[in-house]
Motif scaffolding. Structure first.
Motif, PDB file in Angstrom:
ATOM      1  N   ASP A  32       0.862  -1.197  -0.056  1.00 14.68           N
ATOM      2  CA  ASP A  32       0.220   0.294   0.039  1.00 14.68           C
ATOM      3  C   ASP A  32       0.803   1.203   0.012  1.00 14.68           C
ATOM      4  OD1 ASP A  32      -2.468   1.423  -0.118  1.00 14.68           O
ATOM      5  OD2 ASP A  32      -2.580   1.472   2.082  1.00 14.68           O
ATOM      6  N   TRP A  33       1.875   1.157  -0.739  1.00 14.50           N
ATOM      7  CA  TRP A  33       2.912   2.401  -1.067  1.00 14.50           C
ATOM      8  C   TRP A  33       2.733   2.916  -2.356  1.00 14.50           C
ATOM      9  CZ3 TRP A  33       8.481   0.882   0.942  1.00 14.50           C
ATOM     10  CH2 TRP A  33       8.367   0.919   2.404  1.00 14.50           C
ATOM     11  N   ASP A  34       2.726   4.126  -2.589  1.00  7.23           N
ATOM     12  CA  ASP A  34       2.667   4.779  -3.920  1.00  7.23           C
ATOM     13  C   ASP A  34       4.213   5.110  -4.481  1.00  7.23           C
ATOM     14  OD1 ASP A  34       0.147   6.924  -3.194  1.00  7.23           O
ATOM     15  OD2 ASP A  34       0.051   5.070  -4.081  1.00  7.23           O
ATOM     16  N   ALA A  35       4.486   4.949  -5.628  1.00  6.39           N
ATOM     17  CA  ALA A  35       5.934   4.953  -6.082  1.00  6.39           C
ATOM     18  C   ALA A  35       6.580   6.203  -5.809  1.00  6.39           C
ATOM     19  CB  ALA A  35       5.956   4.706  -7.551  1.00  6.39           C
ATOM     20  N   GLN A  36       5.697   7.359  -5.797  1.00  5.36           N
ATOM     21  CA  GLN A  36       6.401   8.670  -5.272  1.00  5.36           C
ATOM     22  C   GLN A  36       6.890   8.726  -3.686  1.00  5.36           C
ATOM     23  OE1 GLN A  36       3.120   8.313  -6.674  1.00  5.36           O
ATOM     24  NE2 GLN A  36       1.814   9.714  -5.685  1.00  5.36           N
ATOM     25  N   ASP A  37       6.266   7.636  -2.858  1.00  2.00           N
ATOM     26  CA  ASP A  37       6.786   7.444  -1.533  1.00  2.00           C
ATOM     27  C   ASP A  37       8.163   6.939  -1.465  1.00  2.00           C
ATOM     28  OD1 ASP A  37       4.446   8.977  -0.686  1.00  2.00           O
ATOM     29  OD2 ASP A  37       3.248   6.747  -0.623  1.00  2.00           O
TER      30      ASP A  37
ATOM     31  N   ALA B   8      12.934   2.919 -13.528  1.00  6.27           N
ATOM     32  CA  ALA B   8      12.551   4.121 -12.890  1.00  6.27           C
ATOM     33  C   ALA B   8      11.708   4.912 -13.550  1.00  6.27           C
ATOM     34  CB  ALA B   8      13.715   4.834 -12.524  1.00  6.27           C
ATOM     35  N   ASP B   9      11.969   5.049 -14.630  1.00  7.91           N
ATOM     36  CA  ASP B   9      11.006   5.986 -15.559  1.00  7.91           C
ATOM     37  C   ASP B   9       9.528   5.355 -15.631  1.00  7.91           C
ATOM     38  OD1 ASP B   9      13.077   7.657 -15.866  1.00  7.91           O
ATOM     39  OD2 ASP B   9      13.488   6.873 -17.865  1.00  7.91           O
ATOM     40  N   SER B  10       9.561   4.127 -15.948  1.00  7.84           N
ATOM     41  CA  SER B  10       8.298   3.328 -16.035  1.00  7.84           C
ATOM     42  C   SER B  10       7.511   3.418 -14.638  1.00  7.84           C
ATOM     43  CB  SER B  10       8.402   1.503 -16.318  1.00  7.84           C
ATOM     44  OG  SER B  10       9.168   1.660 -17.546  1.00  7.84           O
ATOM     45  N   LEU B  11       8.079   3.565 -13.534  1.00  4.67           N
ATOM     46  CA  LEU B  11       7.473   3.581 -12.099  1.00  4.67           C
ATOM     47  C   LEU B  11       7.185   4.877 -11.686  1.00  4.67           C
ATOM     48  CD1 LEU B  11       9.611   0.755 -10.145  1.00  4.67           C
ATOM     49  CD2 LEU B  11       7.128   0.685 -11.074  1.00  4.67           C
ATOM     50  N   ARG B  12       7.791   5.920 -12.433  1.00  5.17           N
ATOM     51  CA  ARG B  12       7.834   7.453 -12.372  1.00  5.17           C
ATOM     52  C   ARG B  12       8.503   7.672 -10.974  1.00  5.17           C
ATOM     53  NH1 ARG B  12       4.064   9.624 -15.829  1.00  5.17           N
ATOM     54  NH2 ARG B  12       2.976   8.494 -16.814  1.00  5.17           N
ATOM     55  N   ILE B  13       9.403   6.912 -10.730  1.00  3.24           N
ATOM     56  CA  ILE B  13      10.252   7.239  -9.593  1.00  3.24           C
ATOM     57  C   ILE B  13      11.734   8.265 -10.253  1.00  3.24           C
ATOM     58  CG2 ILE B  13      12.159   6.347  -8.023  1.00  3.24           C
ATOM     59  CD1 ILE B  13      10.201   3.814  -7.724  1.00  3.24           C
TER      60      ILE B  13
END
Length: 333
Positions: free
Chosen positions: A242-247, A265-270
């Motif tokens: 229950d984590w968001d990638a931006q976290d 990283a790009d695919s996950l928007r990190i």
């Protein structure tokens, strides 16, 4: 009451010989610029004659035990593609040399995903109350498998070992591992392989060709599979946590290729600046890559207590896996 595996110590070991791109490029019709642009690698370490995988594993294990403030554990797991011998497993040798004769020990074979598989195995053992403390080591002497004339592999891989100590603890405390996601697809077994030495080759009735003793990899296909599988696995484990990638404060992926890390990283928007990477200094160290990266980032102060980490890996088999944790407070040596 549920029990979690909590990371409580970390360590690593590299052989002393650093091998630059220039040293390898001369015999491959390549260049330092070509290697850097395609892999992100500037150098790697090769074990000297007389050094085995177990030697590097012991070095990393000793440091992880010291970091954890313990001298023994209940179980030793060694993830490796390059065991000292086909038989027996390397882990019992490592355990004995660390002063733990009588301690349960075995190898985990999942190529570059081996360390994540080892973490999941250790977490299960701790959760099931089979063990209270487990030492998980990723160790490789991949230089022993490389064809020095194959520039598609000879410039990528290096030798080294990394280790962590896990203890039983509360799932809510810093350092607690999980959830996990693991997967495999044996239909891709030939994309990353060493053809000779196993029962299939030995029972074929034919002597192996010289090149069959070396590691081979279908680079373009592996690149595509690695990005897709690590991205998918990472999304699965983030959803379970229950984590968001931006976290995510730090993405620690298998150090296969810097372009692969950036694609994931790009695919996950990190953001790429949250990627922990040491591939420039050590190359692709297979099962050792994630724990080596963790130890180096910890030593440099990059990983701070409370930071959310996403671990993800892809390797031969084909295999892949991911895990999350919040980084704990650890001593630095």
């Amino acid at each position: 009451m549920s029990r979690a595996a909590v990371l409580t110590g970390v360590g690593s070991c590299l052989p002393p010989r650093a091998v630059s791109n220039d040293e390898l490029a001369a015999g491959l019709g390549s260049s330092d610029e070509w290697i850097r642009s395609r892999t992100g690698i500037e150098q790697r370490y090769f074990a000297e004659q007389g050094t085995a995988t177990s030697d590097l594993a012991v070095g990393a294990g000793e440091k992880a035990l010291k970091s954890a403030g313990v001298s023994a554990v209940d179980m030793v797991l060694v993830a490796t593609t390059t065991p000292d011998r086909p038989c027996p497993a390397t882990a019992p040798t490592v355990a004995a040399r660390l002063g733990m004769r009588g301690t349960a020990a075995y190898d985990v074979s999942a190529v570059c995903t081996g360390f994540v598989y080892g973490l999941a195995t250790a977490a299960g053992l701790i959760s099931a109350r089979v063990a209270d403390r487990v030492l998980v080591i990723g160790a490789e002497t991949f230089s022993t498998l490389l064809n020095p004339e194959d520039r598609s592999t000879a410039v990528i891989f290096g030798d080294g070992a990394g280790a962590v100590v896990l203890r039983s603890g509360d799932p809510r405390e810093p350092g607690a591992l999980g959830p996990f996601d693991l997967g495999s697809d044996g239909a891709g077994e030939d994309l990353i392989s060493v053809s000779a030495g196993g029962s299939r080759q030995r029972l074929s009735g034919a002597d192996p060709a010289a090149d069959d003793r070396y590691f081979t990899m279908s680079g373009k296909e592996v690149f595509r599979h690695a990005v897709r599988r690590m991205t998918g696995s990472a999304r699965t484990v983030l959803a379970r946590a229950d984590w968001d990638a931006q976290d995510i404060d730090h993405l620690v992926s298998h150090q296969a290729n810097l372009r692969i890390t950036h694609h994931v990283a790009d695919s996950l928007r990190i953001p790429r600046d949250r990627c922990v990477s040491n591939i420039a200094e050590v190359g692709n160290t297979a099962a050792a890559s994630i724990p080596l990266a963790l130890d180096q980032a910890h030593a440099e102060g990059t990983l701070r207590p409370g930071g959310r980490l996403l671990l993800t890996a892809f390797g031969g088999g084909l295999t892949w896996g991911s895990a999350v944790l919040t980084w704990p407070e650890l001593d630095r040596f």
